[in-house]
Structures are given as C-alpha cells and as structure tokens.
Design a protein around this motif. Structure first.
Motif, mmCIF file in Angstrom:
data_model
loop_
_atom_site.group_PDB
_atom_site.id
_atom_site.type_symbol
_atom_site.label_atom_id
_atom_site.label_comp_id
_atom_site.label_asym_id
_atom_site.label_seq_id
_atom_site.Cartn_x
_atom_site.Cartn_y
_atom_site.Cartn_z
ATOM 1 N N ARG A 2 35.893 -7.497 0.804
ATOM 2 C CA ARG A 2 37.124 -6.807 1.187
ATOM 3 C C ARG A 2 36.876 -5.859 2.353
ATOM 4 N NH1 ARG A 2 40.660 -5.546 -4.256
ATOM 5 N NH2 ARG A 2 41.355 -7.711 -4.554
ATOM 6 N N ARG A 3 37.987 -5.412 2.948
ATOM 7 C CA ARG A 3 37.899 -4.688 4.209
ATOM 8 C C ARG A 3 37.055 -3.425 4.128
ATOM 9 N NH1 ARG A 3 40.245 -4.895 8.938
ATOM 10 N NH2 ARG A 3 41.748 -6.462 8.253
ATOM 11 N N ALA A 4 37.261 -2.587 3.113
ATOM 12 C CA ALA A 4 36.553 -1.309 3.052
ATOM 13 C C ALA A 4 35.043 -1.517 3.009
ATOM 14 C CB ALA A 4 37.018 -0.503 1.840
ATOM 15 N N GLU A 5 34.586 -2.496 2.206
ATOM 16 C CA GLU A 5 33.139 -2.711 2.112
ATOM 17 C C GLU A 5 32.592 -3.368 3.375
ATOM 18 O OE1 GLU A 5 32.083 -5.442 -1.075
ATOM 19 O OE2 GLU A 5 34.121 -6.253 -1.074
ATOM 20 N N ASP A 13 44.372 -12.911 -0.849
ATOM 21 C CA ASP A 13 44.164 -11.492 -1.152
ATOM 22 C C ASP A 13 44.344 -10.684 0.136
ATOM 23 O OD1 ASP A 13 43.272 -8.941 -1.757
ATOM 24 O OD2 ASP A 13 41.445 -9.608 -2.773
ATOM 25 N N PRO A 14 45.339 -9.795 0.202
ATOM 26 C CA PRO A 14 45.576 -9.044 1.449
ATOM 27 C C PRO A 14 44.445 -8.084 1.796
ATOM 28 C CG PRO A 14 46.959 -8.195 -0.320
ATOM 29 C CD PRO A 14 46.337 -9.444 -0.845
ATOM 30 N N GLU A 15 43.570 -7.794 0.841
ATOM 31 C CA GLU A 15 42.451 -6.899 1.110
ATOM 32 C C GLU A 15 41.251 -7.618 1.725
ATOM 33 O OE1 GLU A 15 42.423 -3.540 0.862
ATOM 34 O OE2 GLU A 15 44.570 -3.872 0.550
ATOM 35 N N VAL A 16 41.311 -8.933 1.790
ATOM 36 C CA VAL A 16 40.237 -9.690 2.446
ATOM 37 C C VAL A 16 40.576 -9.778 3.924
ATOM 38 C CG1 VAL A 16 39.021 -11.889 2.586
ATOM 39 C CG2 VAL A 16 39.736 -10.990 0.353
ATOM 40 N N PRO A 17 39.784 -9.157 4.786
ATOM 41 C CA PRO A 17 40.196 -9.027 6.192
ATOM 42 C C PRO A 17 40.026 -10.316 6.980
ATOM 43 C CG PRO A 17 38.016 -8.097 5.896
ATOM 44 C CD PRO A 17 38.499 -8.486 4.518
#
Length: 367
Positions: free
Chosen positions: A181-184, A210-214
């Motif tokens: 995911r984006r943050a990591e 998943d919208p958090e997967v950039p």
C-alpha cells in the motif's frame, strides 16, 4: 589417433553455476493432460492468462501485420510507444518496450549491474528474478516475505547495501497476490534513497481494486523509480509477448540500448496497438475476473483459512509441504494449477465453470 571405443570425458562448455539454477516452469499443456487422463479436455489455471480470447480487432491486426513478415519490424517501436505515452500521460522518451515485462526486468539488471552488484527482491516472488540475477552475473539478495505472504519492505530496506544496484517491488506480488500500500511504499522509497534503482513490477495492475494500492506511475517524480507493465495479462496478448517500462528518459534510453534488436516483433506491435483501442472491453473483462476472484477467495477460505487477499488474477493457497501433492491431486481431476514446492499453490482465475471445476477438485484434494 582416438580410439572410437574409448569414451572421452565430457568437456564443460557452459557455466557450472547454472547447474544449481532452477528452470522456469511453464504451465503444463492441457491437451497433454487430457490425453493422459482420457478426457475430452482439461482446464489450465496455472499461467495467469485471461480466459476470454483476444480482444476485438487484435486477430485482424496481427493477420495484416504477418503479411509483411518478410520485413523487419520497427526496431524503435515508435507507434506503440507513442500510443502508450498518450494513454498513460508520459513522454515517449520515458518508454521502452520488450518481449514481455520479464525481458525488460532482465534488461534493467543488465543495464545496472556488474558482476558482484546486488539485485534485491522479496521471496517468494516472481520465479524469474533469481534466473535473471544469475544469468546477468548479479548477486541475488532474497528477503523473506512477511507472515501475511507479502513483501516485508522494512526488511528489504534494511538489506540494501552499498553494492545494491536494483530492487524490485512486485505489486501485486506473483505468486501470492498480496499488495503493497501507498504509505508503506512511501516509507520504503524514502529509506532506500535515490542512488538505487527501484523497479515496481505491475504486471497485474489492471486487476487492482484496493484504492490504497498505488499506481506506480504516480512515483515517476522520483528519478530512481521504474514501472514495469505487460500486455500479456489483462490485455490478452500472452502469446505475442510484449511489455513496456516507464522510467526517467536516461534509464529508458539505457534499456533500449541493451534490448535484443527487433525483439518487439511486428505481430506483437500490431496486436498491442489494436488492444489499446479496446480499453472498455478490458475493464469489462477485468471486472469479471475480480468478481470470480472474490468468489474463489471466499470458497477457498473454507478449505484453507489463511488464503491471503489477492489483487491479481490469481489466488494463493499457502499449503507449505502439501503444495506438490495438492497440485498432483488437481491434475488427476483434470485441472492444472501451479504448485511451488514447500510454499504454496497459485491458481489463476478462469471462467466460472473452470473455477467451479477447480473448487470441486480442491475440496476433494483437501478432504
């Protein structure tokens, strides 16, 4: 004079270190399995293909291109690179093409690593990575996946040394389907620094929900980021083999220097251009895959509770030492899957009927 009855010891004509290198394992032929079992047909869910046939217009474009097969293709692949640049909103100078994204990964290692330099990746991940490293003379550095079968980015960042030239983040990861995911990913890129090339391998990007997967293309403001994509999966061109990368112009130019000349053949170029005109149909097919992926995951968790969430067009069964036996049991029922000895089994999402056949085989195998 040599005695013809005296056998001379075999000369070593190839590199000895390649003996320890595993072969890349292609999916088994369903026709062969069907003959072996006496079935009218067998089901292949081992190679992450999309089961709905070529996109509209692709066969016609390829047939027209083949009429000129006595001529060389455009070595610069300019028309396709321009189409890709327009679709993804990047400069054409940032794009290089090759014989699938796996070939471009190989070219990137060739363009960055000298003997002794390090190529770092998660494990288990794409099985071609260690082969690429060995054949390029680079040193493989494998970082074990975390307990959830995904990349341990903190451990990967800690494993970077002054000899590390290239790091791959496979997102979604093949064969486990897990995603970063984006943050990591932000934290990882900050920790690695700009003197190491970071390749985000996005062969399965079109199946991500998943919208958090950039989207890796959003990181191109970082000069050390390269994004790999392929037209083999969602775009239905597995048999034509064409992929592309997007990078800083200097990196893309270096890759174009080391690409095997004319490896993006004229049929692949024509098929790719036709496929890119079918984005709505690609989205429709991906939605079908995603719906079946969700159904398969829910059903499989009743048999194997720790099946991870997948963002690709396959699911992962973490069966450990049971993986090979499970694969054989499925084949005995006419369904080909992809076991990884000691780790797990990857199962491609097929049509609803194919998936039903696999679920029946899986239930029988695990009973």
């Amino acid at each position: 004079m040599t005695d013809p009855g005296h056998q001379q010891p075999a000369l070593r004509l190839t590199r000895a270190d390649l003996d320890a290198l595993p072969n890349y394992v292609p999916g088994r032929s369903p026709a062969d399995l069907a003959r072996e079992l006496g079935l009218s047909e067998a089901i292949k869910l081992a190679s992450n293909e999309v089961p709905y046939g070529p996109l509209p217009g692709v066969v016609e474009a390829v047939a027209e291109a083949v009429a000129g097969a006595h001529r060389y293709p455009d070595m610069g692949v300019l028309a396709l690179r321009e189409a890709l640049a327009e679709r993804y909103g990047v400069e054409v100078e940032r794009i290089a093409t090759g014989c699938g994204s796996v070939a471009l990964a190989e070219h990137l290692v060739r363009a960055t690593c000298l003997p002794g330099d390090e190529f770092l990746y998660a494990w288990r991940s794409f099985e071609a990575y260690p082969i690429i490293a060995a054949t390029s003379g680079a040193t493989s550095v494998r970082v074990p996946n975390d307990a959830g079968h995904g990349h341990d980015l903190a451990a990967m960042a800690a494993a970077v040394t002054d000899r590390t030239r290239l790091v791959v983040v496979c997102n979604p990861n093949n064969p486990t389907g897990t995603s970063v995911r984006r943050a990591e990913l932000d934290r990882f890129l900050d920790a690695v620094g700009e003197d190491v090339l970071v390749v985000i391998d996005e062969a399965y990007r079109e199946f991500v929900t998943d919208p958090e997967v950039p989207d890796g293309l959003t990181y191109l403001d970082r000069p050390n980021v390269v994004v790999l994509r392929t037209l083999s999966k969602a775009w239905g061109l597995a048999g034509l083999r064409i992929g592309f990368l997007v990078a800083q112009p200097a990196v893309a130019a270096a890759v174009r220097k080391v690409v095997t000349p004319f490896s993006s053949n004229m049929a692949a170029q024509a098929g790719a251009l036709a496929a890119l005109a079918q984005e709505d149909e690609v989205r429709r097919r991906c939605a079908l895959v995603v719906a079946e992926r969700d159904r398969m995951t829910e059903a499989l968790r009743k048999l194997v509770p720790d099946v991870p969430d997948s963002q690709a067009n396959f699911v992962w069964l973490p069966l450990g030492d049971r993986a090979v036996d499970f694969g054989k049991a499925c084949e005995a029922r006419g369904v080909i899957v992809r076991p990884f000895a000691g780790d797990g089994v990857r199962v491609t999402i097929g049509t609803p009927a194919e998936n039903d056949a696999f679920l029946a085989a899986a239930e029988a195998a695990l009973a």
